[in-house]
Design a protein around this motif. Structure first.
Motif, short mmCIF file in Angstrom:
data_model
loop_
_atom_site.label_atom_id
_atom_site.label_comp_id
_atom_site.label_asym_id
_atom_site.label_seq_id
_atom_site.Cartn_x
_atom_site.Cartn_y
_atom_site.Cartn_z
N HIS A 144 -9.12 12.93 -4.84
CA HIS A 144 -8.37 11.82 -4.24
C HIS A 144 -8.92 11.49 -2.85
N PHE A 156 -0.78 11.91 -0.40
CA PHE A 156 -1.25 11.87 -1.77
C PHE A 156 -0.27 11.08 -2.60
N ALA A 158 0.60 9.28 -5.72
CA ALA A 158 0.15 9.14 -7.10
C ALA A 158 0.46 7.78 -7.67
N ASP A 161 -2.39 5.22 -6.06
CA ASP A 161 -3.79 5.58 -6.00
C ASP A 161 -4.31 5.89 -7.39
N SER A 163 -7.20 6.99 -8.39
CA SER A 163 -7.97 8.22 -8.53
C SER A 163 -7.07 9.41 -8.76
N LEU A 164 -5.92 9.42 -8.08
CA LEU A 164 -4.99 10.53 -8.26
C LEU A 164 -4.29 10.43 -9.61
#
Length: 283
Positions: A144, A156, A158, A161, A163-164
């Protein structure tokens, strides 16, 4: 404005928590015999708190500056130290509750269970599990962070994003694992508290008599407070990502209260090791 508040709170935890836990660890090792399982668990709890505290200067720097200038691996290490504290502390606090439960409710039948060797084995297993859980989390967070253009850390999200989201099986699973773990530990603490309270009030047998009932119940009350006020809210962040920084600040405050748990767990927290050894036969 909020970043400044986060930096001040983490700075407060460092200022108060570091000396309190360092002194507590020194007292536990110097004045108390590690033949007591409760002392073993408290030593490990103090170590867990100190590991969290040494990571907080990085958080203070990040929220004070508003940017992350260190490597992604440094961010991962700091993040893992924080998450490891929540998990290991919740388990060690539960171990302390169960140990006190056995000492009060089943003082004679539990003597073969309440040994320092079993306590050390249990502590080693806890650290092993915590480290194993770190692997999928670290992989997901590192992927991430590597996709971000700006210098950031501890964020972070989720839901926003992609990528996460691609690594959801690696990261979200550990979030839910932590949530399930904390609910399970909370249930054990609630049952332990109820059983000890019932035993102390009813005095159904001679060996269940406790010299200091107030201290005994304060231990269980503090344990429940740790879960409901500090541990569970930050674990529920899996559903409320926007509150992660604020809940992380709240969770870090548990380091400042754990030394009180050590104090109430022993009739004489400052007494010498020899006195503790002599009391082993009376517990």
């Amino acid at each position: 404005m909020m970043n400044t508040a986060y930096a001040l709170i983490f700075g407060f935890v460092i200022t108060v928590g570091l000396p309190l836990n360092a002194v507590s660890l020194w007292i536990l090792l110097r004045h108390h015999s590690l033949k007591l399982p409760s002392a073993v668990f408290m030593v490990n709890l103090a170590i867990s708190d100190l590991l969290l505290i040494v990571s907080l200067p990085m958080r203070v720097y990040y929220y004070a500056k508003g940017t992350w200038t260190f490597s992604n691996m440094t961010c991962i290490w700091v993040t893992m130290l924080f998450r490891n504290n929540i998990r290991s502390s919740s388990i060690f606090i539960t171990f302390i509750s169960v140990d006190r439960l056995l000492a009060v409710v089943y003082p004679l039948r539990s003597r073969h269970l309440r040994t320092s060797s079993k306590a050390w084995k249990g502590a080693a297993l806890v650290w092993l599990i915590v480290l194993v859980v770190n692997v999928p989390e670290s992989v997901g967070f590192l992927r991430h962070l590597s996709t971000l253009q700006n210098s950031t850390c501890f964020e972070f999200d989720a839901e926003n994003d992609t990528s996460l989201l691609q690594n959801e099986t690696l990261t979200m699973a550990t979030d839910y694992f932590q949530l399930v773990l904390l609910f399970a530990m909370l249930a054990v603490n609630i049952v332990s508290t109820a059983m000890v309270l019932w035993t102390v009030q009813r005095h159904q047998n001679e060996s269940a008599l406790v010299k200091n009932k107030v201290n005994v119940m304060l231990i269980f009350i503090m344990n429940l407070m740790m879960f409901t006020v500090f541990f569970l809210p930050v674990s529920l962040v899996v559903f409320f990502e926007n509150f992660r920084p604020a809940l992380s600040c709240l969770a870090s405050l548990n380091c400042c209260l754990d030394p009180l748990l050590y104090y109430f767990s022993f009739d004489g927290f400052w007494k010498r090791k020899e006195e503790v050894d002599m009391s082993l036969g009376r517990e």
